[in-house]
Design an enzyme around this catalytic site. Sequence first.
Site, PDB file in Angstrom:
ATOM      1  N   GLN A 315       0.829  -1.205   0.000  1.00 45.31           N
ATOM      2  CA  GLN A 315       0.000   0.000   0.000  1.00 45.31           C
ATOM      3  C   GLN A 315       0.866   1.259   0.000  1.00 45.31           C
ATOM      4  O   GLN A 315       1.709   1.444   0.887  1.00 45.31           O
ATOM      5  CB  GLN A 315      -0.921   0.019   1.222  1.00 45.31           C
ATOM      6  CG  GLN A 315      -1.893  -1.144   1.288  1.00 45.31           C
ATOM      7  CD  GLN A 315      -1.402  -2.273   2.170  1.00 45.31           C
ATOM      8  OE1 GLN A 315      -0.214  -2.607   2.167  1.00 45.31           O
ATOM      9  NE2 GLN A 315      -2.319  -2.861   2.941  1.00 45.31           N
ATOM     10  N   GLN A 337      -0.258  -0.268  -5.700  1.00 35.47           N
ATOM     11  CA  GLN A 337      -1.352  -0.664  -4.810  1.00 35.47           C
ATOM     12  C   GLN A 337      -1.841   0.564  -4.035  1.00 35.47           C
ATOM     13  O   GLN A 337      -1.046   1.301  -3.448  1.00 35.47           O
ATOM     14  CB  GLN A 337      -0.896  -1.746  -3.830  1.00 35.47           C
ATOM     15  CG  GLN A 337      -2.017  -2.234  -2.919  1.00 35.47           C
ATOM     16  CD  GLN A 337      -1.619  -3.441  -2.086  1.00 35.47           C
ATOM     17  OE1 GLN A 337      -0.591  -4.060  -2.320  1.00 35.47           O
ATOM     18  NE2 GLN A 337      -2.450  -3.805  -1.121  1.00 35.47           N
ATOM     19  N   ASP A 338      -3.168   0.762  -4.046  1.00 40.01           N
ATOM     20  CA  ASP A 338      -3.797   1.850  -3.274  1.00 40.01           C
ATOM     21  C   ASP A 338      -3.364   3.237  -3.743  1.00 40.01           C
ATOM     22  O   ASP A 338      -3.024   4.114  -2.943  1.00 40.01           O
ATOM     23  CB  ASP A 338      -3.493   1.693  -1.780  1.00 40.01           C
ATOM     24  CG  ASP A 338      -4.222   0.515  -1.143  1.00 40.01           C
ATOM     25  OD1 ASP A 338      -4.845  -0.255  -1.889  1.00 40.01           O
ATOM     26  OD2 ASP A 338      -4.148   0.368   0.087  1.00 40.01           O
ATOM     27  N   ASP A 359      -6.440  -2.672  -5.897  1.00 37.21           N
ATOM     28  CA  ASP A 359      -7.326  -1.788  -5.117  1.00 37.21           C
ATOM     29  C   ASP A 359      -6.946  -0.322  -5.321  1.00 37.21           C
ATOM     30  O   ASP A 359      -6.924   0.459  -4.378  1.00 37.21           O
ATOM     31  CB  ASP A 359      -7.243  -2.131  -3.629  1.00 37.21           C
ATOM     32  CG  ASP A 359      -7.545  -3.593  -3.333  1.00 37.21           C
ATOM     33  OD1 ASP A 359      -8.205  -4.246  -4.162  1.00 37.21           O
ATOM     34  OD2 ASP A 359      -7.100  -4.084  -2.280  1.00 37.21           O
ATOM     35  N   ARG A 427     -13.371  -5.457  -5.712  1.00 32.99           N
ATOM     36  CA  ARG A 427     -13.622  -6.507  -4.726  1.00 32.99           C
ATOM     37  C   ARG A 427     -14.095  -5.843  -3.440  1.00 32.99           C
ATOM     38  O   ARG A 427     -13.745  -4.690  -3.142  1.00 32.99           O
ATOM     39  CB  ARG A 427     -12.388  -7.365  -4.493  1.00 32.99           C
ATOM     40  CG  ARG A 427     -11.158  -6.620  -4.007  1.00 32.99           C
ATOM     41  CD  ARG A 427     -10.016  -7.578  -3.729  1.00 32.99           C
ATOM     42  NE  ARG A 427      -8.822  -6.896  -3.240  1.00 32.99           N
ATOM     43  CZ  ARG A 427      -7.859  -7.488  -2.564  1.00 32.99           C
ATOM     44  NH1 ARG A 427      -7.941  -8.785  -2.256  1.00 32.99           N
ATOM     45  NH2 ARG A 427      -6.788  -6.818  -2.177  1.00 32.99           N
TER      46      ARG A 427
END
Length: 521
Positions: A315, A337-338, A359, A427
């Site tokens: 993240q 990520q993120d 994500d 998700r």
Amino acid sequence: MAIKLSFFVLLISFSSLFFPILSINIFDSGINAWCKKTPYPDQCKYFMNHGSYHFAPKNKIDFKKMAVKIALERALHAETYTKGLGVKCSNELERAAWSDCVKLYESTILQLNKTLDSNTKCTDFDIQTWLSTAMTNLETCQTGFIELGVNSDYILPSLMSNNVSELICNTLSLNNIGSNMKQTYKDGFPTWVSPGDRKLLQLSSISPNLVVAQDGTGNFLTIKAALDAAAKRSGNERFVIHVKRGVYRENLEIGNKMKNIMLVGDGMKYTIITGSRSVGGGSTTFNSGTVVVTGEGFIAQGITFRNTAGPQNHQAVALRSGSDLSVFYRCGFEGYQDTLYVHSQRQFYKECYIYGTVDFIFGNAAVVLQNCMIFARRPMDKQKITITAQGRTDPNQNTGISIHNSRVMAASDLRPVLGTFKTFLGRPWKQYSRTVFMKTYLDSLVDPAGWLEWDGDFALSTLYYGEYRNAGPGASTSSRVKWSGYRVITNSNEAARFSVENFIAGRSWLPATNVPFRAGL
């Protein structure tokens, strides 16, 4: 790493302090009748009979105000106790997670106070937004301890049993207005954008209050110095900072007290703000953002926000926004990520580019992305690409991610290995995750199933995932997941709930920013 025993004792005592035994004799009263209508009636009864307010409300409006006051009272107690734990942190990871919680409790109290302020003109939609943010803050506090692995078996029980979340949940249920409030647009923006801000965003040249330039031709060499100067201004009028072309290696925080700041770059290819904080490097996700903004009414135009930590550091946020009524116009967001943390409040993204792997558009804001380019990058080996991870934890929160008239594509590094990695639209990060893709072009990278489980059957019946009139080789819904929470939207009225007009009350605030927007479908 071990936490000192005294810290354990304090945390255990925290739990007992804020989670009293509820099996008490409460006289049957009007309060009991009202409390029975809430999701957590026992907590409602106890604290309303043991707080500072000892009267039976006459109507729902009185009861709603009383419920918010009780939640605020308990949040203030929890904040005081949380702040006192700082001296007991035994390592930097504990301190990082604790520091986030202090900020988040402060923000929660700010949001609860706003709903009670008689001088604030607000609608039920405003109140639901602020209550949703207050609840999201507490969830985020807990998340920091989990992701850093900070003896969560001892800390989290105390953080989760202070009853503040339950009391806010009760206020959300009392104020529930759903997502059906009619909102309007003007000149391509929600009406919450003021006419003055709309004009600013539509001008080819803006007269700034300050100029940042690395070559010395402006007022300051760094954006941080310009923001420090802006913080000293009197009043909350729109304040424009022009950031000339260049790569600015800065971590910036535009806090709650800095309202109506506007950062204008020379274009997303030319003005870049970059950092490299990450969970892998010891930050929480919440604190990893290259730029963090919580001050109300923030606008960015013509800037790229970048995090260069790379996929191996997990993240790593390029931008986190908890700014209510914030707008990002022709901006770039680059990470893995993120990447883009749409943490809370109402947000609007227009003609933006977002790059990431896992994500990479996530959070619990009420957010619309319109006419945006969404690029999936190459992840680490054996990873799956997930575009969204929406974090709604309560069915009465008016939050979700709405992606409208946009394009989902493979970035240049993913195209050569497209068959190696599966890509999904989203998700369910939290129990009531809510995301819709409407009239969006989905390229062939999107897996036929469309959506990915988070953990087994978690949230598959309580989420809301929708697709409405998408196009492209990845848009076919014939092989989509069969979850009860997923739907192919065929009714335009249902789809319209997630338009700028209806989902973020756009007509009431976006016109002032001068950013063009499409109000409806």
